[in-house]
Design an enzyme around this catalytic site. Structure first.
Site, PDB file in Angstrom:
ATOM      1  N   HIS A 179      -1.590  -0.872  -9.837  1.00 52.37           N
ATOM      2  CA  HIS A 179      -2.146  -1.729  -8.970  1.00 52.37           C
ATOM      3  C   HIS A 179      -2.568  -3.002  -9.552  1.00 52.37           C
ATOM      4  CE1 HIS A 179      -3.752  -1.505  -4.426  1.00 52.37           C
ATOM      5  NE2 HIS A 179      -3.681  -2.823  -4.972  1.00 52.37           N
TER       6      HIS A 179
ATOM      7  N   ARG B 246       0.883  -0.948   0.066  1.00 53.80           N
ATOM      8  CA  ARG B 246      -0.194   0.022   0.138  1.00 53.80           C
ATOM      9  C   ARG B 246       0.925   1.233  -0.040  1.00 53.80           C
ATOM     10  NH1 ARG B 246      -3.438  -2.851  -1.362  1.00 53.80           N
ATOM     11  NH2 ARG B 246      -5.627  -3.321  -0.313  1.00 53.80           N
TER      12      ARG B 246
HETATM   13  N1  LIG Z   1      -0.828  -4.682  -5.115  1.00 52.76           N
HETATM   14  C1  LIG Z   1      -1.602  -5.703  -5.220  1.00 52.76           C
HETATM   15  O1  LIG Z   1      -2.096  -6.098  -6.426  1.00 52.76           O
HETATM   16  C2  LIG Z   1      -2.099  -6.299  -4.195  1.00 52.76           C
HETATM   17  C3  LIG Z   1      -2.691  -7.491  -3.976  1.00 52.76           C
HETATM   18  C4  LIG Z   1      -3.017  -8.198  -2.642  1.00 52.76           C
HETATM   19  C5  LIG Z   1      -2.526  -7.571  -1.723  1.00 52.76           C
HETATM   20  N2  LIG Z   1      -1.857  -6.523  -1.577  1.00 52.76           N
HETATM   21  C6  LIG Z   1      -1.175  -6.125  -0.373  1.00 52.76           C
HETATM   22  O2  LIG Z   1      -0.277  -7.150   0.290  1.00 52.76           O
HETATM   23  C7  LIG Z   1      -0.416  -6.910   1.382  1.00 52.76           C
HETATM   24  C8  LIG Z   1       0.355  -8.220   2.401  1.00 52.76           C
HETATM   25  O3  LIG Z   1      -0.694  -9.058   2.035  1.00 52.76           O
HETATM   26  P1  LIG Z   1      -0.413 -10.707   2.909  1.00 52.76           P
HETATM   27  O4  LIG Z   1      -1.590 -11.552   2.362  1.00 52.76           O
HETATM   28  O5  LIG Z   1       0.927 -11.409   2.778  1.00 52.76           O
HETATM   29  O6  LIG Z   1      -0.591 -10.238   4.377  1.00 52.76           O
HETATM   30  P2  LIG Z   1      -0.782 -11.112   5.607  1.00 52.76           P
HETATM   31  O7  LIG Z   1      -0.939 -12.315   5.628  1.00 52.76           O
HETATM   32  O8  LIG Z   1      -2.022 -10.326   6.458  1.00 52.76           O
HETATM   33  O9  LIG Z   1       0.621 -10.869   6.340  1.00 52.76           O
HETATM   34  C9  LIG Z   1       1.146  -9.462   6.696  1.00 52.76           C
HETATM   35  C10 LIG Z   1       2.546  -9.467   7.288  1.00 52.76           C
HETATM   36  O10 LIG Z   1       3.104  -8.481   7.748  1.00 52.76           O
HETATM   37  C11 LIG Z   1       3.707  -8.795   9.050  1.00 52.76           C
HETATM   38  N3  LIG Z   1       3.208  -7.099   9.822  1.00 52.76           N
HETATM   39  C12 LIG Z   1       2.033  -6.785   9.940  1.00 52.76           C
HETATM   40  N4  LIG Z   1       2.039  -5.695  10.783  1.00 52.76           N
HETATM   41  C13 LIG Z   1       3.527  -5.713  11.155  1.00 52.76           C
HETATM   42  C14 LIG Z   1       4.228  -4.756  11.750  1.00 52.76           C
HETATM   43  N5  LIG Z   1       3.666  -3.862  12.541  1.00 52.76           N
HETATM   44  N6  LIG Z   1       5.589  -4.787  12.051  1.00 52.76           N
HETATM   45  C15 LIG Z   1       6.006  -5.890  11.395  1.00 52.76           C
HETATM   46  N7  LIG Z   1       5.329  -6.714  10.398  1.00 52.76           N
HETATM   47  C16 LIG Z   1       4.164  -6.612  10.393  1.00 52.76           C
HETATM   48  C17 LIG Z   1       2.723  -9.667   9.517  1.00 52.76           C
HETATM   49  O11 LIG Z   1       3.768 -10.054  10.716  1.00 52.76           O
HETATM   50  P3  LIG Z   1       3.215 -11.562  11.499  1.00 52.76           P
HETATM   51  O12 LIG Z   1       3.543 -12.609  10.641  1.00 52.76           O
HETATM   52  O13 LIG Z   1       4.192 -11.363  12.664  1.00 52.76           O
HETATM   53  O14 LIG Z   1       1.849 -11.399  11.904  1.00 52.76           O
HETATM   54  C18 LIG Z   1       2.845 -10.707   8.253  1.00 52.76           C
HETATM   55  O15 LIG Z   1       4.025 -11.434   8.344  1.00 52.76           O
HETATM   56  C19 LIG Z   1      -1.798  -6.597   1.822  1.00 52.76           C
HETATM   57  O16 LIG Z   1      -2.168  -6.355   3.116  1.00 52.76           O
HETATM   58  C20 LIG Z   1      -2.322  -5.845   0.915  1.00 52.76           C
HETATM   59  O17 LIG Z   1      -2.093  -4.659   1.175  1.00 52.76           O
HETATM   60  C21 LIG Z   1      -1.460  -5.822  -2.854  1.00 52.76           C
END
Ligand SMILES: NC(=O)c1ccc[n+]([C@@H]2O[C@H](COP(=O)([O-])OP(=O)(O)OC[C@H]3O[C@@H](n4cnc5c(N)ncnc54)[C@H](OP(=O)(O)O)[C@@H]3O)[C@@H](O)[C@H]2O)c1
Length: 311
Positions: free
Chosen positions: A274, A226
């Site tokens: 995006h 994001r």
């Molecule tokens: N550009 C695009 O087309 C697109 C498409 C889909 C998603 N996205 C983005 O990609 C993001 C990530 O997706 P995901 O499925 O991998 O997310 P997720 O499964 O919710 O995982 C989030 C990761 O970030 C870590 N995290 C969260 N808050 C943190 C903090 N304050 N300090 C350190 N680490 C932190 C979490 O740590 P823990 O493991 O310790 O909980 C986890 O490892 C989504 O939230 C979305 O915004 C973008």
């Protein structure tokens, strides 16, 4: 009484979702917002940016499914009904699509593709000695469903990969750093940094000028998470000064990126609108069907997000 799922999204194709969900759950009563149906029969809502106040008339709602992985816009709403489980989409094909985009971005930078594109425009045969991939340190910020998969894809290619998350991770095959105290160490060892964190109150503005300055000079930078996680002005300054050498940016503080934004004309930036990954109804509907099945049997849903934590 039929249990109804109501669909609302200005972006997603309701026919595709209805078809995929009917295949998984033939008896599901699938309705679009605006159809004529009994609001008391609605148990599930499949939504992306539904209108303000959308949930208020569904008194028997048990599950809100966010049509995507990032739940930041949904959890920031003030009209979420308390006590109703919220899930995001879990989709192996979405993770694969994201992994391929991250790998492309990292390879583009590591293999000097922007320099070759510029040389081609000048009709110049410019040889740059390729570096072995294991000498390039790739840092993935966020080791969640999408982040860990992307990290493993980069490791599979031979990059030297490290990850950063909130909680420690074992057994991932990736060198893991966790928590804020470890952030300077993590950042100082990233030749290419990939942002894959969720947008939460803790991560907004996390990559500010001071933290970008911790990267090795000339580092590559990829954001597929994001825009608001990065201070965009600080990023532009770092790209101008050479602190960041190359960037691939798929997400921005304001989308669409305004036409007068300085990022558009920067030679060392690739902008994509995006598109890094999307959820695919065929594969994502399996997880939705499983959770609906659990609710029908009186069990709790799996994979509910923590609304207070923001992901
Ligand atoms: N550009 C695009 O087309 C697109 C498409 C889909 C998603 N996205 C983005 O990609 C993001 C990530 O997706 P995901 O499925 O991998 O997310 P997720 O499964 O919710 O995982 C989030 C990761 O970030 C870590 N995290 C969260 N808050 C943190 C903090 N304050 N300090 C350190 N680490 C932190 C979490 O740590 P823990 O493991 O310790 O909980 C986890 O490892 C989504 O939230 C979305 O915004 C973008």
């Amino acid at each position: 009484m039929a249990d109804t799922l109501v669909f609302s999204s200005p972006l997603d194709d309701p026919d595709a979702w209805e078809g995929a969900l009917r295949e998984a759950l033939p008896d599901l009563d699938f309705r679009r917002d605006g159809d004529d149906f009994d609001p008391d029969a609605v148990r599930y809502a499949l939504v992306w940016a539904p209108p303000e106040g959308f949930f208020a008339r569904f008194r028997n709602l048990q599950l809100i499914i966010n049509l995507g992985a990032g739940v930041d816009a949904l959890v920031a709403r003030t009209d979420l009904p308390p006590g109703v489980a919220v899930t995001r989409l879990h989709d192996p094909l979405m993770a694969r699509m994201m992994g391929s985009f991250v790998l492309f971005s990292v390879l583009r930078i590591a293999r000097d593709i922007p320099a070759f594109e510029a040389a081609q425009r000048r009709r110049e045969w410019r040889f740059i000695e390729p570096r072995p991939l294991e000498r390039t340190r790739v840092g993935i910020m966020g080791l969640g469903e999408l982040g860990l998969h992307a990290a493993q894809e980069c490791a599979r290619q031979g990059f030297s990969v490290r990850g950063w998350s909130r909680s420690p991770k074992d057994g991932t095959g990736i060198a893991c750093f966790s928590g804020h105290d470890a952030l300077p160490d993590f950042l100082s060892g990233c030749d290419i940094l990939v942002v894959m964190l969720p947008k939460t109150p803790e991560t907004v503005g996390l990559l500010n000028a001071e933290r970008l300055a911790l990267l090795p000079r000339g580092a590559g930078f990829v954001n597929v998470a994001r825009g608001a996680i990065v201070d965009q002005q600080a990023l532009v300054a770092a790209l101008r000064s050479g602190q960041i050498g190359q960037a691939v940016l798929d997400v921005f503080e304001h989308e669409p990126l305004p036409p007068d934004d300085p990022l558009w004309s920067m030679e060392n930036v690739l902008i994509t609108p995006h598109v890094a990954s999307i959820a695919l109804p065929g594969s994502a509907s399996t997880q939705i069907a499983e959770n609906i099945g659990r609710l029908r049997r009186g069990d709790a849903v799996v994979g509910a997000i923590d609304v207070a934590r923001g992901y």
